[in-house]
Design a protein around this motif. Structure first.
Motif, PDB file in Angstrom:
ATOM      1  N   PHE A 137     -51.723  85.371  15.311  1.00  7.58           N
ATOM      2  CA  PHE A 137     -50.440  85.019  14.737  1.00  7.58           C
ATOM      3  C   PHE A 137     -50.579  84.424  13.333  1.00  7.58           C
ATOM      4  O   PHE A 137     -49.670  84.498  12.536  1.00  7.58           O
ATOM      5  CB  PHE A 137     -49.703  84.034  15.639  1.00  7.58           C
ATOM      6  CG  PHE A 137     -49.478  84.579  17.017  1.00  7.58           C
ATOM      7  CD1 PHE A 137     -48.795  85.773  17.193  1.00  7.58           C
ATOM      8  CD2 PHE A 137     -49.955  83.925  18.136  1.00  7.58           C
ATOM      9  CE1 PHE A 137     -48.583  86.298  18.455  1.00  7.58           C
ATOM     10  CE2 PHE A 137     -49.741  84.445  19.400  1.00  7.58           C
ATOM     11  CZ  PHE A 137     -49.050  85.639  19.555  1.00  7.58           C
ATOM     12  N   SER A 138     -51.711  83.828  13.027  1.00 11.97           N
ATOM     13  CA  SER A 138     -51.872  83.191  11.721  1.00 11.97           C
ATOM     14  C   SER A 138     -52.127  84.206  10.621  1.00 11.97           C
ATOM     15  O   SER A 138     -51.889  83.943   9.455  1.00 11.97           O
ATOM     16  CB  SER A 138     -53.044  82.197  11.763  1.00 11.97           C
ATOM     17  OG  SER A 138     -54.267  82.915  11.896  1.00 11.97           O
ATOM     18  N   ILE A 142     -37.917  98.091  10.405  1.00 12.34           N
ATOM     19  CA  ILE A 142     -37.502  97.020  11.319  1.00 12.34           C
ATOM     20  C   ILE A 142     -38.095  95.670  10.922  1.00 12.34           C
ATOM     21  O   ILE A 142     -37.418  94.630  10.983  1.00 12.34           O
ATOM     22  CB  ILE A 142     -37.911  97.375  12.765  1.00 12.34           C
ATOM     23  CG1 ILE A 142     -36.998  98.469  13.318  1.00 12.34           C
ATOM     24  CG2 ILE A 142     -37.866  96.147  13.666  1.00 12.34           C
ATOM     25  CD1 ILE A 142     -35.565  98.048  13.513  1.00 12.34           C
ATOM     26  N   ALA A 143     -39.369  95.659  10.520  1.00 13.21           N
ATOM     27  CA  ALA A 143     -40.012  94.383  10.191  1.00 13.21           C
ATOM     28  C   ALA A 143     -39.242  93.641   9.099  1.00 13.21           C
ATOM     29  O   ALA A 143     -39.000  92.430   9.202  1.00 13.21           O
ATOM     30  CB  ALA A 143     -41.457  94.623   9.755  1.00 13.21           C
ATOM     31  N   GLN A 144     -38.840  94.371   8.045  1.00 11.61           N
ATOM     32  CA  GLN A 144     -38.088  93.745   6.966  1.00 11.61           C
ATOM     33  C   GLN A 144     -36.690  93.329   7.432  1.00 11.61           C
ATOM     34  O   GLN A 144     -36.184  92.268   7.059  1.00 11.61           O
ATOM     35  CB  GLN A 144     -37.966  94.698   5.775  1.00 11.61           C
ATOM     36  CG  GLN A 144     -39.294  95.067   5.123  1.00 11.61           C
ATOM     37  CD  GLN A 144     -39.870  96.350   5.686  1.00 11.61           C
ATOM     38  OE1 GLN A 144     -40.063  96.458   6.904  1.00 11.61           O
ATOM     39  NE2 GLN A 144     -40.150  97.302   4.815  1.00 11.61           N
ATOM     40  N   TRP A 145     -36.045  94.179   8.220  1.00  8.44           N
ATOM     41  CA  TRP A 145     -34.690  93.865   8.678  1.00  8.44           C
ATOM     42  C   TRP A 145     -34.666  92.615   9.555  1.00  8.44           C
ATOM     43  O   TRP A 145     -33.709  91.852   9.526  1.00  8.44           O
ATOM     44  CB  TRP A 145     -34.121  95.057   9.452  1.00  8.44           C
ATOM     45  CG  TRP A 145     -33.776  96.223   8.575  1.00  8.44           C
ATOM     46  CD1 TRP A 145     -33.818  96.268   7.207  1.00  8.44           C
ATOM     47  CD2 TRP A 145     -33.330  97.508   9.000  1.00  8.44           C
ATOM     48  NE1 TRP A 145     -33.438  97.507   6.757  1.00  8.44           N
ATOM     49  CE2 TRP A 145     -33.134  98.284   7.830  1.00  8.44           C
ATOM     50  CE3 TRP A 145     -33.090  98.085  10.240  1.00  8.44           C
ATOM     51  CZ2 TRP A 145     -32.698  99.605   7.882  1.00  8.44           C
ATOM     52  CZ3 TRP A 145     -32.657  99.396  10.297  1.00  8.44           C
ATOM     53  CH2 TRP A 145     -32.461 100.150   9.131  1.00  8.44           C
ATOM     54  N   LEU A 146     -35.743  92.410  10.355  1.00  2.28           N
ATOM     55  CA  LEU A 146     -35.783  91.221  11.211  1.00  2.28           C
ATOM     56  C   LEU A 146     -35.913  89.943  10.383  1.00  2.28           C
ATOM     57  O   LEU A 146     -35.520  88.860  10.827  1.00  2.28           O
ATOM     58  CB  LEU A 146     -36.935  91.322  12.211  1.00  2.28           C
ATOM     59  CG  LEU A 146     -36.753  92.341  13.337  1.00  2.28           C
ATOM     60  CD1 LEU A 146     -37.989  92.402  14.217  1.00  2.28           C
ATOM     61  CD2 LEU A 146     -35.521  92.008  14.182  1.00  2.28           C
ATOM     62  N   ARG A 147     -36.472  90.066   9.187  1.00  2.00           N
ATOM     63  CA  ARG A 147     -36.548  88.899   8.294  1.00  2.00           C
ATOM     64  C   ARG A 147     -35.271  88.734   7.480  1.00  2.00           C
ATOM     65  O   ARG A 147     -35.091  87.710   6.814  1.00  2.00           O
ATOM     66  CB  ARG A 147     -37.744  89.050   7.346  1.00  2.00           C
ATOM     67  CG  ARG A 147     -39.101  89.059   8.026  1.00  2.00           C
ATOM     68  CD  ARG A 147     -40.223  89.047   6.985  1.00  2.00           C
ATOM     69  NE  ARG A 147     -41.535  89.143   7.609  1.00  2.00           N
ATOM     70  CZ  ARG A 147     -42.315  90.219   7.565  1.00  2.00           C
ATOM     71  NH1 ARG A 147     -41.906  91.302   6.895  1.00  2.00           N
ATOM     72  NH2 ARG A 147     -43.493  90.230   8.165  1.00  2.00           N
ATOM     73  N   GLY A 148     -34.412  89.763   7.497  1.00  2.00           N
ATOM     74  CA  GLY A 148     -33.211  89.744   6.675  1.00  2.00           C
ATOM     75  C   GLY A 148     -31.937  89.813   7.490  1.00  2.00           C
ATOM     76  O   GLY A 148     -31.585  88.853   8.185  1.00  2.00           O
ATOM     77  N   LYS A 195     -42.533  83.994   8.430  1.00  2.00           N
ATOM     78  CA  LYS A 195     -43.272  83.454   7.281  1.00  2.00           C
ATOM     79  C   LYS A 195     -44.138  84.514   6.600  1.00  2.00           C
ATOM     80  O   LYS A 195     -44.885  84.202   5.676  1.00  2.00           O
ATOM     81  CB  LYS A 195     -44.154  82.288   7.743  1.00  2.00           C
ATOM     82  CG  LYS A 195     -43.349  81.085   8.234  1.00  2.00           C
ATOM     83  CD  LYS A 195     -44.273  79.996   8.785  1.00  2.00           C
ATOM     84  CE  LYS A 195     -43.465  78.821   9.321  1.00  2.00           C
ATOM     85  NZ  LYS A 195     -44.349  77.789   9.931  1.00  2.00           N
ATOM     86  N   GLN A 196     -44.043  85.759   7.093  1.00  2.00           N
ATOM     87  CA  GLN A 196     -44.774  86.900   6.546  1.00  2.00           C
ATOM     88  C   GLN A 196     -46.290  86.730   6.627  1.00  2.00           C
ATOM     89  O   GLN A 196     -47.039  87.282   5.818  1.00  2.00           O
ATOM     90  CB  GLN A 196     -44.356  87.167   5.095  1.00  2.00           C
ATOM     91  CG  GLN A 196     -42.876  87.491   4.959  1.00  2.00           C
ATOM     92  CD  GLN A 196     -42.507  87.964   3.574  1.00  2.00           C
ATOM     93  OE1 GLN A 196     -43.228  88.764   2.985  1.00  2.00           O
ATOM     94  NE2 GLN A 196     -41.390  87.478   3.053  1.00  2.00           N
ATOM     95  N   LYS A 197     -46.728  85.965   7.643  1.00  2.00           N
ATOM     96  CA  LYS A 197     -48.160  85.853   7.881  1.00  2.00           C
ATOM     97  C   LYS A 197     -48.696  87.058   8.651  1.00  2.00           C
ATOM     98  O   LYS A 197     -49.900  87.307   8.673  1.00  2.00           O
ATOM     99  CB  LYS A 197     -48.463  84.567   8.662  1.00  2.00           C
ATOM    100  CG  LYS A 197     -48.212  83.293   7.879  1.00  2.00           C
ATOM    101  CD  LYS A 197     -48.606  82.075   8.701  1.00  2.00           C
ATOM    102  CE  LYS A 197     -48.439  80.800   7.892  1.00  2.00           C
ATOM    103  NZ  LYS A 197     -48.830  79.594   8.684  1.00  2.00           N
TER     104      LYS A 197
END
Length: 641
Positions: free
Chosen positions: A428-429, A572-578, A613-615
Motif C-alpha cells: 500500500f505504501s 477508473i483510477a483517476q475517476w476514483l480520485r476525482g 494519495k497516489q502512492k
C-alpha cells in the motif's frame, strides 16, 4: 431477444407475481408480453420483436399439437434451413408465421429437445413445458450468450432471464452465497453455476435441465439437480477433439475455412426485420466483423464507437479511420467522467450480481448510442479467448516458464522476501516497485489456472480477502488432459471468463437499452475450428490472434490496426480520485465494509488511502470492492451463513 420468467403454480398470487416478474424484465422486451398458466407452472414472456414482427411471433407459444408450451429468449440463426428441412419432410405443415420461435417449437415436437438443440445454431435460453408428461426443460446455448437463473424462493420454484425478476417472488429473503462472493473477490466476476444468492443457480452453457412436476414442488440441492442435467454440447470435448486432430494441417486451408465460416456466421446474424449495425472499437475483432458485414451489404452499415479524452484509454480515432476506409455510416461519442457518474447508481440493478469489469461503463454507453439508430448490433467479442489475443497470455507463459520449476515453499519464501524487504505495508505504501509488487502477489500460485485468474483480477487481492475464508473460494475444474499452458489459458477463459464476464456484460449492457447484441465469432462452428489451429498459428512474433490478423489484412491496411491492444476500459483510477471520490468514500466506510463477508476492512481502508494519495494505483481492486458494496446495499442482502 427477450425476457422469460416462470413460477410454480398452485398459489393464489401466482399470476400477480409472474406479472411483476415480467415488469422487471420490460427492458429486455418492450414490444409485447404474455402469460400462460397450467396446473403446475405459469410461464411468462417479454418480447423484443426482431424476426416476424407480427402477432404470429407472440409468446408463450403453444405447439401445433397443443402438448408443449415454449418461452424463449434469443435467436436461432439457421431457423430458415431448419424450416425448409421440416417442409421437405413427409408431413404436411401449416405455419402461423415466419418466426424462429415457431420453427424451434416445431423442431422440438418433431425431433425431441436434445436433437433439436444439437441442430440449432444460435444464442438462446428457453423453458419448455410438456403438458402430457408434466416435465419442464430449461436449456441454454453452447457458449452461454443468453442467461437463465433458477431456484426455489421460499419453497417455490421460479426461473427468469435476470436475477432481479426473482426478487418479486413472495418471501424473497436473499442471503449471500459465500463461495460465489469469494469467486468474485478473486476474479471480479462470479464463476460457475452458483449465483451470488444462496440457492439460486445459473444454468450452465450448452446444457438442458429436465424437472418433473414433483421436482418443482420441493427445493433441490445442486448435487441433486446435477443428476437431471444433460450436456448436449461440451467445450471440453470440443477442445480434446480439436487437439487430437492433425494440427499440422495446411495453415492456408484452415484460414480459408475460418474465412468461409465467418462470412456465413456474419451473414446469418445480419438477418432481421429491424435495423442492424455494429460496434466498432477499431481493434482487430470488431474491424474484421465490420469489414465482412460491409462487404455483404449493398449500403453503408451503421457503426458505433465510444472514446475517452484520456489518450491512454482511447481507441475512437482508430475506429473512425477504419470506418472511413470501409465506408460505414459511423457515429462516435466521447465519454466524460460525468457520463460514468450518471451510470454508477444503476450498475447493481443492471448487472444483477456483483460485477466489476469496468468496461461495463463504455459498453452501456455504446449500447445506448447504437439503440438510437438500430435494434440489433454485431460485436467482435470472443476473438481474444478463441485465438489467444490477450497480452496477458504471453506474460503468464513467460512467468510460468520459470515459476513451475520452483517448489511451492520456494515461491512463498520469495514472496515473503519481496514484501519484507520493502516493509510490512509495502503493497500500500508504494515503496515496492509495481513490477515487483505484482510479481510478489503472483509468485505464490501453485498452478497456471490460478495464475490466470490472478492476472484477470489484478494486484492487491491477497491483502483484501480474509485468509480465514479461503476455504469458500470456488475454482473451475479444468480438464487434466489439456496439458499445454497456452491451451489451459484459452480453455479457462472460454470456460468461465467469456461466459461469466464478457457475455454477462454484453447481455446486460445491451438489453438495458432493449438492444440485441449478436456475436459472430462465437458461432459454435468457429469455436470448434479454433481448437484445430496449432499454437504457432495462433501466436507468432509476440502477437496473438494471427488467423484474425491475416483475414483482416484482406480488408483493411495493416497500418490502421498495427498498434498494441488497449482494451475498452475507462480511466477508473483517476475517476476514483476525482468525480467518483465522494461516492466511493461512502461505500468504503468502515461500517459499510464490516457488513461484507470475507473482507478485511482495515486493509481496504489502507488501500483506499494509499490510492487517494497516489502512492499506488489500486483502481481495479477498489472497483471490485465498490461493486460488491454497491450490490449488497442495493439488494439489501444478508451476509450469508
Amino acid at each position: 431477444m427477450c425476457g422469460i420468467a416462470g413460477i410454480a403454480a398452485g398459489h393464489n398470487d401466482t399470476q400477480h407475481v409472474l406479472s411483476k416478474m415480467l415488469d422487471r424484465l420490460q427492458h429486455r422486451g418492450p414490444d409485447d408480453a404474455g402469460i400462460w398458466s397450467g396446473d403446475h407452472l405459469s410461464l411468462g414472456h417479454r418480447r423484443l420483436s426482431i424476426v416476424d414482427l407480427s402477432p404470429a411471433g407472440h409468446q408463450p407459444m403453444l405447439s401445433a399439437s397443443g402438448d408443449r408450451v415454449l418461452v424463449y429468449n434469443g435467436e436461432i440463426y439457421n431457423f430458415e434451413d431448419l424450416r425448409q428441412e421440416l417442409e421437405h419432410s413427409s408431413q404436411t405443415r401449416s405455419w402461423r408465421g415466419h418466426s424462429d420461435t415457431e420453427v424451434l417449437l416445431t423442431c422440438i415436437e418433431t425431433w425431441g429437445v436434445q436433437r433439436t438443440l444439437e441442430r440449432c445454431n444460435g444464442m438462446f435460453a428457453f423453458a419448455l413445458w410438456n403438458k402430457a408428461d408434466k416435465t419442464l426443460v430449461l436449456a441454454r446455448d453452447r457458449m452461454g450468450e443468453k442467461p437463465l437463473y433458477f431456484g426455489w424462493v421460499s419453497g417455490r420454484f421460479a426461473f427468469a432471464s435476470e436475477l432481479k425478476a426473482l426478487r418479486e417472488v413472495t418471501g424473497w429473503s436473499p442471503q449471500m452465497n459465500l463461495a460465489a462472493i469469494s469467486s468474485f473477490l478473486s476474479a471480479g466476476y462470479v464463476r460457475g453455476p452458483h449465483s451470488a444468492i444462496e440457492g439460486i443457480y445459473r444454468l450452465p452453457a450448452g446444457s438442458m435441465l429436465t424437472l418433473s412436476a414433483t421436482d418443482l414442488s420441493r427445493p433441490m440441492s445442486w448435487e441433486e439437480l446435477s443428476s437431471r442435467l444433460a450436456q448436449y454440447w461440451s467445450l471440453e470435448q470440443v477442445a480434446l477433439v480439436g487437439l487430437s486432430s492433425d494440427q499440422s494441417s495446411d495453415p492456408a486451408e484452415l484460414l480459408n475455412s475460418l474465412d468461409r465460416l465467418l462470412h456465413d456466421s456474419i451473414a446469418r446474424r445480419m438477418v432481421a426485420d429491424v435495423p442492424v449495425g455494429a460496434f466498432l472499437s477499431g481493434g482487430i475483432d470488431s474491424s474484421l466483423v465490420t469489414a465482412i458485414m460491409q462487404a455483404q451489404s449493398n449500403r453503408p452499415i451503421r457503426t458505433f464507437s465510444i472514446g475517452f479524452h484520456d489518450s491512454s484509454h482511447n481507441e475512437a480515432h482508430h475506429a473512425k479511420a477504419v470506418a472511413k476506409h470501409l465506408g460505414t455510416d459511423h457515429t462516435e461519442l466521447y465519454l466524460e467522467a460525468d457520463d460514468a457518474l450518471a451510470l454508477v447508481p444503476s450498475l447493481a440493478e443492471t448487472f444483477d450480481e456483483p460485477f466489476a469489469d469496468s468496461s461495463q461503463l463504455p459498453t452501456l454507453l455504446v449500447s445506448k448510442l447504437a439503440r438510437q439508430s438500430v435494434t440489433v448490433a454485431l460485436s467482435g467479442d470472443g476473438g481474444d479467448e478463441l485465438f489467444a489475443g490477450y497480452g496477458r497470455y504471453l506474460a503468464i507463459l513467460q512467468l510460468w516458464k520459470h515459476l513451475h520449476r520452483l517448489p511451492t515453499h520456494a515461491r512463498h519464501a520469495a514472496r515473503h522476501f519481496l514484501f519484507a524487504a520493502a516493509g510490512a505495508s509495502s503493497i500500500f505504501s508504494g515503496s515496492l516497485p509495481p513490477r515487483l509488487r505484482r510479481l510478489g502477489e503472483r509468485i505464490q500460485f501453485d498452478d497456471i489456472d490460478d495464475l490466470r485468474v490472478a492476472f484477470i483480477a489484478g494486484a492487491g487481492f491477497t491483502r483484501i480477502q480474509d485468509f480465514a475464508s479461503v476455504e469458500h473460494a470456488a475454482h473451475a475444474r479444468l480438464p487434466s488432459a489439456i496439458q499445454s499452458p497456452l491451451r489451459r489459458l484459452l480453455y479457462g477463459d472460454q470456460h468461465d471468463y467469456l461466459a461469466d464476464d464478457i457475455l454477462h456484460k454484453v447481455d446486460r449492457a445491451s438489453m438495458a437499452y432493449s438492444l440485441e447484441s449478436r456475436i459472430p465469432l462465437l458461432d459454435h462452428r468457429i469455436v470448434e475450428l479454433s481448437w484445430r489451429f496449432g499454437e504457432g498459428a495462433l501466436l507468432a512474433g509476440g502477437l496473438g490472434k494471427q488467423p484474425l490478423r491475416k483475414l483482416l489484412d484482406r480488408h483493411v491496411p495493416f497500418s490502421l490496426i498495427d498498434r498494441p491492444k488497449q482494451g475498452f476500459s475507462p480511466p477508473i483510477a483517476q475517476w476514483l480520485r476525482g468525480p467518483l471520490r465522494d461516492w466511493a468514500e461512502t461505500l468504503l466506510s468502515e461500517q459499510s465494509l464490516r457488513e461484507l463477508p470475507l473482507i478485511n476492512a482495515a486493509e481496504v481502508r489502507k488501500l483506499w488511502a494509499a490510492h487517494i494519495k497516489q502512492k499506488i494505483d489500486a483502481g481495479l481492486v477498489l472497483w471490485n470492492i465498490l461493486m460488491l458494496c454497491h450490490w449488497r446495499s442495493h439488494m439489501q442482502i444478508g451476509r450469508g451463513p
